[in-house]
Scaffold this active site. Structure first.
Site, PDB file in Angstrom:
ATOM      1  N   LYS A 106       0.823  -1.208   0.000  1.00 46.10           N
ATOM      2  CA  LYS A 106       0.000   0.000   0.000  1.00 46.10           C
ATOM      3  C   LYS A 106       0.864   1.267   0.000  1.00 46.10           C
ATOM      4  O   LYS A 106       0.410   2.326  -0.428  1.00 46.10           O
ATOM      5  CB  LYS A 106      -0.907   0.032   1.241  1.00 46.10           C
TER       6      LYS A 106
HETATM    7  C1  PLP Z   1      -4.438  -4.933   0.740  1.00 48.36           C
HETATM    8  C2  PLP Z   1      -3.644  -6.183   0.703  1.00 48.36           C
HETATM    9  C3  PLP Z   1      -3.934  -7.216  -0.199  1.00 48.36           C
HETATM   10  C4  PLP Z   1      -5.120  -7.152  -1.137  1.00 48.36           C
HETATM   11  O1  PLP Z   1      -5.006  -6.147  -2.091  1.00 48.36           O
HETATM   12  P1  PLP Z   1      -6.323  -5.576  -2.826  1.00 48.36           P
HETATM   13  O2  PLP Z   1      -5.869  -4.447  -3.638  1.00 48.36           O
HETATM   14  O3  PLP Z   1      -7.257  -5.173  -1.711  1.00 48.36           O
HETATM   15  O4  PLP Z   1      -6.886  -6.716  -3.610  1.00 48.36           O
HETATM   16  C5  PLP Z   1      -3.095  -8.324  -0.243  1.00 48.36           C
HETATM   17  N1  PLP Z   1      -2.043  -8.427   0.606  1.00 48.36           N
HETATM   18  C6  PLP Z   1      -1.742  -7.465   1.487  1.00 48.36           C
HETATM   19  C7  PLP Z   1      -0.578  -7.650   2.381  1.00 48.36           C
HETATM   20  C8  PLP Z   1      -2.521  -6.313   1.570  1.00 48.36           C
HETATM   21  O5  PLP Z   1      -2.216  -5.351   2.460  1.00 48.36           O
END
Ligand code: PLP
Length: 490
Positions: A106
């Protein structure tokens, strides 16, 4: 221009980033993306920042004059020279997306989103307070707090499911310092948090959320197009690194396996494909909450099912918002159809996308899911046969890769997105490795470091010394009032 997935409502790119979600509840999408030419090959071999500038200007031309400055944050905030390094992992590759300030993928988007949002506000000549609402399944919350704390002219409010995130994830959020930050644990799951925040936006658009008239509400979730665009870049970067490593030449296809929750990360891969990057298949990897696996294999999206808390909490989601954007693109921008599906979903709990639409979706997407045991096995296998320490979400990705490869023996290089540092989930990773973890996450992280010879990222190790600053636990219903007036509650 960005259009709502549910109507002909349009806004400029700059305005869409600031607004976050369309007033009709739809998400903003660039309908011209599949037809607008882009020189994908011209991105190959560029440094990450140069690549990011080119790709993000294609999506968000309104920010072009500032883009060079915006992308310059990457080398400052990421500890890897490549930003998102690609490393060989047995018969696949691992794209490490977790070298940013909060150790999850993120960070790639949330390191730049505050710069987009404040630039958009300034461009509109407004000095209104920008209020960022964020529902999190664990990682978005901290990455957004890190990006927005003490940014002048903004406040940020985060809602996370109480008991639904790892201890490290919780501590990252509840110890967050900053004058403009608000953090709430919600008695409910991620879907409840996301629904509450979407409702707050709808009320605000209708002018009926008291206390928000003076503010501009926006979202740091992947419903905001400003969150998705930066994620497109690392698909290009991965492909470029495959070329560098001699795995393919430009034009040959690469497959990507994406641990998926809200469908944002994998949708960014689809956007890269629409821009001409030679993406073969996008493999959607789910945990036991396998609503997307069922959708891609049957065409029926049905949220009426048991919700499981798994060792990969950031994927514990039953309503994946960004799937709406895929429906929009795959239906050729049929907003009436998309609105109908979304209405069915909210009123009846399911929709059926029909054979034609599913055929188009399956041209690009496959799906696999992993049980808790299969995920643990993938973590063990990565460690004992390749010396590679991976987190639980990435474990789901590797388990899915194994299943996919068994069914589809192909020569296309396969890239698994490694979405978080294993040290965010030390208890689950330690136990997957056959150790008996204790109660203390920091001690478990220390043992994991000792075992693997990899050190605990400083941002996580340092949490032990921090004070808890946010301890409010609220009901799902209170999300609305806390969205309107966060300072009055926390
Ligand atoms: C948010 C997240 C996901 C999923 O990603 P999306 O964009 O919501 O599909 C997978 N792994 C981790 C570690 C995350 O923080």
């Amino acid at each position: 221009m960005y259009q709502s997935t549910r109507s002909s409502y349009v806004l400029s790119d700059v305005a869409a980033v600031l607004k976050g979600i369309a007033p009709d509840g739809g998400l903003f999408a660039d309908a011209s993306l599949p037809s607008r030419p882009f020189d994908a090959e011209g991105c190959m071999g560029l440094r990450y920042t140069e690549m990011a500038e080119k790709i993000m200007c294609h999506h968000l031309p309104g920010f072009a004059p500032k883009m060079k400055e915006i992308v310059s944050v990457y080398p400052k905030k990421f500890s890897s020279e490549k930003i998102t390094p690609l490393v060989p992992a047995g018969d696949a590759y691992s794209l490490e997306l977790y070298h940013g300030p909060t150790s999850a993928f993120k960070d790639v988007a949330l390191s730049v989103l505050p710069l987009f949002i404040t630039a958009a506000r300034d461009a509109g000549g407004s000095d209104a307070l920008v209020s960022i609402l964020t529902a999190t399944s664990g990682d978005t919350g901290k990455a957004a707090l890190e990006g927005f704390h003490d940014v002048p002219g903004t406040e940020i409010t985060v809602f996370f499911p109480d008991g639904g995130v790892s201890e490290m994830q919780r501590l990252q959020m509840v110890t967050q310092e900053g004058k403009n930050v608000h953090v709430f644990a919600v008695r409910g799951n991620f879907d409840d948090c996301q629904r509450g925040v979407k409702e707050a936006f709808a009320l605000n658009s209708a002018g009926s959320l008291p206390g928000t008239q003076e503010k501009m509400l926006t979202s740091a979730n992947s419903i905001n197009i400003g969150r998705l665009v930066p994620q497109v870049v690392y698909y290009f970067s991965a492909y470029s690194q495959l070329i560098e490593q001699g795995a393919l030449v430009f034009g040959e296809k690469a497959d990507f396996v994406v641990p998926t929750g809200n469908f944002g990360d994998i949708l960014a891969g689809y956007m890269a494909k629409l821009m001409g990057l030679p993406v073969g298949r996008l493999i959607c990897a789910s945990n036991a909450n396998n609503v997307l696996y069922d959708f891609i294999t049957t065409g029926v999206y049905d949220r009426r099912r048991e919700f499981y808390k798994t060792a990969s909490p950031s994927m514990d989601i039953l309503v994946s918002s960004n799937l709406e954007r895929l429906l929009f693109y795959a239906s050729g921008g049929d907003t009436a159809a998309v609105s109908g599906y979304m209405k069915d979903l909210s009123e009846n709990g399911f929709y059926n996308a029909g054979a034609d639409l599913m055929e188009r979706i399956r041209e690009s997407f496959s799906a696999e899911f992993a049980s808790e045991e299969e995920c643990a096995e993938a973590i063990r296998e990565a460690y004992f046969s390749r010396g590679m320490l991976i987190d639980t979400h990435t474990g789901v990705g590797f388990a899915a890769t194994k299943k996919y490869m068994a069914k589809n023996p192909s020569s296309a290089p396969c890239v698994v997105l490694s979405t978080a540092s294993p040290f965010k989930f030390p208890t689950a990773v330690l136990s997957a490795l056959g150790e008996v973890p204790g109660d203390d996450d920091f001690e478990n992280a220390r043992r994991l470091a000792e075992l693997s010879g990899v050190s605990v990222p400083e941002n996580l190790a340092g949490l032990k010394e921090k004070h808890i600053l946010h301890s409010s636990v609220i009901s799902k219903e209170e999300i609305i009032t806390c969205s309107a007036c966060p300072g009055g509650q926390s």
